[in-house]
Design a protein around this motif. Sequence first.
Motif, PDB file in Angstrom:
ATOM      1  N   LEU A 152       0.840  -1.194   0.000  1.00 28.83           N
ATOM      2  CA  LEU A 152       0.000   0.000   0.000  1.00 28.83           C
ATOM      3  C   LEU A 152       0.871   1.239   0.000  1.00 28.83           C
ATOM      4  O   LEU A 152       1.908   1.285   0.672  1.00 28.83           O
ATOM      5  N   LEU A 153       0.429   2.261  -0.708  1.00 27.80           N
ATOM      6  CA  LEU A 153       1.147   3.526  -0.730  1.00 27.80           C
ATOM      7  C   LEU A 153       0.832   4.285   0.551  1.00 27.80           C
ATOM      8  O   LEU A 153      -0.298   4.675   0.799  1.00 27.80           O
ATOM      9  N   ASP A 154       1.863   4.513   1.373  1.00 31.37           N
ATOM     10  CA  ASP A 154       1.682   5.112   2.692  1.00 31.37           C
ATOM     11  C   ASP A 154       2.144   6.564   2.743  1.00 31.37           C
ATOM     12  O   ASP A 154       2.131   7.182   3.795  1.00 31.37           O
ATOM     13  N   GLY A 155       2.551   7.096   1.601  1.00 31.47           N
ATOM     14  CA  GLY A 155       2.985   8.488   1.562  1.00 31.47           C
ATOM     15  C   GLY A 155       3.903   8.734   0.384  1.00 31.47           C
ATOM     16  O   GLY A 155       4.442   7.795  -0.224  1.00 31.47           O
ATOM     17  N   ALA A 156       4.052  10.003   0.025  1.00 26.49           N
ATOM     18  CA  ALA A 156       4.969  10.386  -1.046  1.00 26.49           C
ATOM     19  C   ALA A 156       5.377  11.834  -0.827  1.00 26.49           C
ATOM     20  O   ALA A 156       4.560  12.657  -0.400  1.00 26.49           O
ATOM     21  N   GLU A 157       6.621  12.144  -1.105  1.00 24.96           N
ATOM     22  CA  GLU A 157       7.099  13.515  -0.954  1.00 24.96           C
ATOM     23  C   GLU A 157       8.271  13.778  -1.872  1.00 24.96           C
ATOM     24  O   GLU A 157       9.021  12.866  -2.224  1.00 24.96           O
ATOM     25  N   ARG A 158       8.394  15.039  -2.263  1.00 22.40           N
ATOM     26  CA  ARG A 158       9.592  15.478  -2.956  1.00 22.40           C
ATOM     27  C   ARG A 158      10.678  15.652  -1.909  1.00 22.40           C
ATOM     28  O   ARG A 158      10.470  16.275  -0.872  1.00 22.40           O
ATOM     29  N   ALA A 159      11.869  15.128  -2.202  1.00 24.80           N
ATOM     30  CA  ALA A 159      12.930  15.199  -1.196  1.00 24.80           C
ATOM     31  C   ALA A 159      14.301  15.206  -1.854  1.00 24.80           C
ATOM     32  O   ALA A 159      14.472  14.752  -2.990  1.00 24.80           O
ATOM     33  N   VAL A 160      15.259  15.729  -1.111  1.00 27.57           N
ATOM     34  CA  VAL A 160      16.662  15.629  -1.487  1.00 27.57           C
ATOM     35  C   VAL A 160      17.243  14.438  -0.752  1.00 27.57           C
ATOM     36  O   VAL A 160      17.090  14.320   0.468  1.00 27.57           O
ATOM     37  N   ILE A 161      17.881  13.530  -1.486  1.00 22.76           N
ATOM     38  CA  ILE A 161      18.471  12.344  -0.869  1.00 22.76           C
ATOM     39  C   ILE A 161      19.949  12.270  -1.217  1.00 22.76           C
ATOM     40  O   ILE A 161      20.440  12.995  -2.089  1.00 22.76           O
ATOM     41  N   ARG A 162      20.657  11.379  -0.529  1.00 23.58           N
ATOM     42  CA  ARG A 162      22.057  11.105  -0.856  1.00 23.58           C
ATOM     43  C   ARG A 162      22.222   9.599  -0.979  1.00 23.58           C
ATOM     44  O   ARG A 162      21.915   8.840  -0.050  1.00 23.58           O
TER      45      ARG A 162
END
Length: 459
Positions: A152-162
């Motif tokens: 199940l999709l529990d969330g989504a966000e634009r983010a900066v990752i490394r």
Amino acid sequence: MKTLIDPDLALAPGLAAIRAQFSVPTGFSPEVLAAAEAAAARPLSEHADRTDMPFVTLDPASSTDLDQAFTIERSGNDLVLRYAIADVAWFVDDGGAIDIEAWKRGTTLYLPDGKASLYPPVLSEKAASLLPKGPRAAVIFTVRVGPDGTSLLDGAERAVIRNRAKLAYDSVQAADLPPDFAAFSVRMAEAEARRGASRVDPPQQEVEAVAGGGYRLTFAPRLASEDSNAALSLATNLAVATALQEHHTGLFRVMAGPDDRAVARLRQMARGLGLTWPDALALTAFEPTLDAADPAQAAFMVALRRAGSGASYMPYHERVVPWHAAMAATYAHATAPLRRLADRYVVQAALAIANGQAVPDVVTQAFETLPPVMARADAIGGRIDRAVIDLAEAVMLHGREGEVFPAVIVDADDRGAHIQLRDLAVLASAKVTGRPGDVVDVRLVKADVEARTLGFEAA
């Protein structure tokens, strides 16, 4: 088959001809390149800082267009996948030069001697790719997988990752991966079995030089790390598809399964290849038993991949459940936006839905117009794949005219038969009579490298 390895460049002259025949792009216009350079410098102003999360990538060692990075953690009995997908939409303006060119291409085209990218390399292999160097723009999907493998999709966000490590299929060690990486794959595999899914991933084909001259075409089995990694995309695509369907929007990947006639031909072929497929066992139950390391079973997997009607794209329609027979589920493509145009829009829709926002109009409109664009791109890619394999078969068998080979009839009509050689990874037409599943001996009468054709007759 999309992957063929040619380390000795035996196919180089023929590949140049294929590129010319299918007008494979050789680069990008100055206008598109300039737009890409400007987009690559765009500041990441709407992205949360998630550089503390231990993301890694897992791909072929030579890959530089990295769509996905991941980390996995436990939450009670659930496994929580945080799947970072390249935020291509951040760099591509709707209606701009990069976007217009992407709509012309549809997908990245892969050939053994290189690829024709969907987006300029300054984006696809640098700024938008989830490479280890520097912070990267991503859309993080949080996917919760229960003990039964339901995602199940529990969330989504634009983010900066490394990206902490660029891992490779052929060298990755268990210690390099999240502790629950293997358990995640097992959950997804068990859920597929319960659904009756029939997803088949044939092995890669390789061109190998033969001592004394000539070449042969062999099957290279898939690595366990590839299958485990594929479970991450599978879980995410299933979760995104469910979310889209529940919100009455989206673009779905659909496919009908093999019909009764195709299944009957597959049974005959299995007998001809010496495979044990009990009459009472359904195709969906037989498929998971196949071993790609065995040449006969690998050949059957290729035939099985070709037996269905092929997958296509379909936008959301009221009172219609989009169905992908191989997945035995509603399914969407969301995890490869650097390589598939449609994924960019699916990611945007899922991001909006997960945050309680309306899906942008430009995305909704794209869902209606993308199917023919993607169908054309898939068709071109498929024709190129077939041409490459035809070339490899002709190169491999050139000089062996007159030899006799054992074969199995895969299909037959009044014009002749389609055969699978029993001891080589070759499918071809032949002037023989018989029924699907019959074992025959055929003589090679022609191996034309320039025309990429083979000719066989009854021995």
